[in-house]
Design an enzyme around this catalytic site. Sequence first.
Site, PDB file in Angstrom:
ATOM      1  N   GLN A   1       7.053  -0.743  -3.070  1.00 39.71           N
ATOM      2  CA  GLN A   1       7.364  -2.106  -2.659  1.00 39.71           C
ATOM      3  C   GLN A   1       8.318  -2.097  -1.470  1.00 39.71           C
ATOM      4  O   GLN A   1       9.385  -1.470  -1.517  1.00 39.71           O
ATOM      5  CB  GLN A   1       7.974  -2.893  -3.822  1.00 39.71           C
ATOM      6  CG  GLN A   1       8.300  -4.327  -3.503  1.00 39.71           C
ATOM      7  CD  GLN A   1       7.064  -5.157  -3.176  1.00 39.71           C
ATOM      8  OE1 GLN A   1       6.017  -4.961  -3.779  1.00 39.71           O
ATOM      9  NE2 GLN A   1       7.201  -6.063  -2.237  1.00 39.71           N
TER      10      GLN A   1
ATOM     11  N   LYS B   1       2.562  -8.535 -10.022  1.00 39.69           N
ATOM     12  CA  LYS B   1       1.556  -7.474 -10.061  1.00 39.69           C
ATOM     13  C   LYS B   1       1.320  -7.011 -11.493  1.00 39.69           C
ATOM     14  O   LYS B   1       0.175  -6.763 -11.904  1.00 39.69           O
ATOM     15  CB  LYS B   1       1.993  -6.302  -9.193  1.00 39.69           C
ATOM     16  CG  LYS B   1       1.947  -6.575  -7.688  1.00 39.69           C
ATOM     17  CD  LYS B   1       2.432  -5.358  -6.926  1.00 39.69           C
ATOM     18  CE  LYS B   1       2.205  -5.477  -5.436  1.00 39.69           C
ATOM     19  NZ  LYS B   1       3.111  -6.411  -4.771  1.00 39.69           N
TER      20      LYS B   1
ATOM     21  N   ASP C   1      -2.205   0.208  -1.805  1.00 40.68           N
ATOM     22  CA  ASP C   1      -2.042  -0.773  -0.740  1.00 40.68           C
ATOM     23  C   ASP C   1      -2.989  -0.527   0.437  1.00 40.68           C
ATOM     24  O   ASP C   1      -3.136  -1.388   1.296  1.00 40.68           O
ATOM     25  CB  ASP C   1      -0.606  -0.741  -0.210  1.00 40.68           C
ATOM     26  CG  ASP C   1       0.254  -1.862  -0.783  1.00 40.68           C
ATOM     27  OD1 ASP C   1      -0.315  -2.865  -1.247  1.00 40.68           O
ATOM     28  OD2 ASP C   1       1.483  -1.732  -0.755  1.00 40.68           O
TER      29      ASP C   1
END
Length: 292
Positions: free
Chosen positions: A96, A52, A119
Amino acid sequence: MPTKLDGKLVSAAIKADLARRVAALRGRGVTPGLGTLLVGEDPGSVRYVAGKHTDCAEVGIRSIRCDLPAQATQDRIVEAVESLNADPACTGFIVQLPLPDGVDANAVIDRIDPAKDADGMHPYNLGELVLHVGGAIDTPLPCTPRGVLALLDHYGIDLAGRHVCVLGRGITIGRTIGLLLTRRGVDATVTLCHTGTPDVAEQICRADVVVAAVGSAGFVRPEFVKPGAVLVDVGVSRVWDEAAGRYRIKGDVSPECYGLSSAYTPNPGGVGPMTRAMLLANVVEMAERRAA
């Protein structure tokens, strides 16, 4: 010959467009920032977070990284979430997953500011997706389902009136992709299969499009596949390769199915790069909305 739906190729084009948009934002004094909160040292999570930040560097997005030890308490993790919520340099961020045993992941996700939910998985944003059957949505969308639809659209695969069989009911894609597939303008018909579905093979055989997300290597076999179906492989398994003496990534769709399909996503190299590109797209769009 079936069409290979190349996620690396399409994500590169998306990132090039995002880089132009980030440059335009920077010209207006706005620099998008993506934050990551990683707890522990799970190898897969470490690699994914590193990817990322590499992506951020490619398109000019600021990286904000917060790493905590696996022993971090829930209160400490929530404190880190609140810090990212309050950081003006952080346009959006992700927590995460998976989090260590004993940590309530849903409670942690609930504490993310929905406007910074990169997200697109906060309950508020999922609720907005449920409510908006058609028209524009100005809240972040779940990255993997959005990436699947963007990949299919790039290759001109029309889903209107098609029967899509989704395998797996996980929140990352199984429970969420149907919300996008059934919106007006997409107009697919969706069947969601899971461990309680008694006739999974029969459901797959009837499908025009199969989205496999069960995390079981080779779960979709040739005898299940309707000739000409589109195969979208989201599942990831690490399988020991005796000949090579190492683990290899395997998808849910057996490569033996490819020849029966009209189009398929390789795994790796299909949906994964699209998910990462959509994360960046969410952050850039957040910055654009705030700068408007």
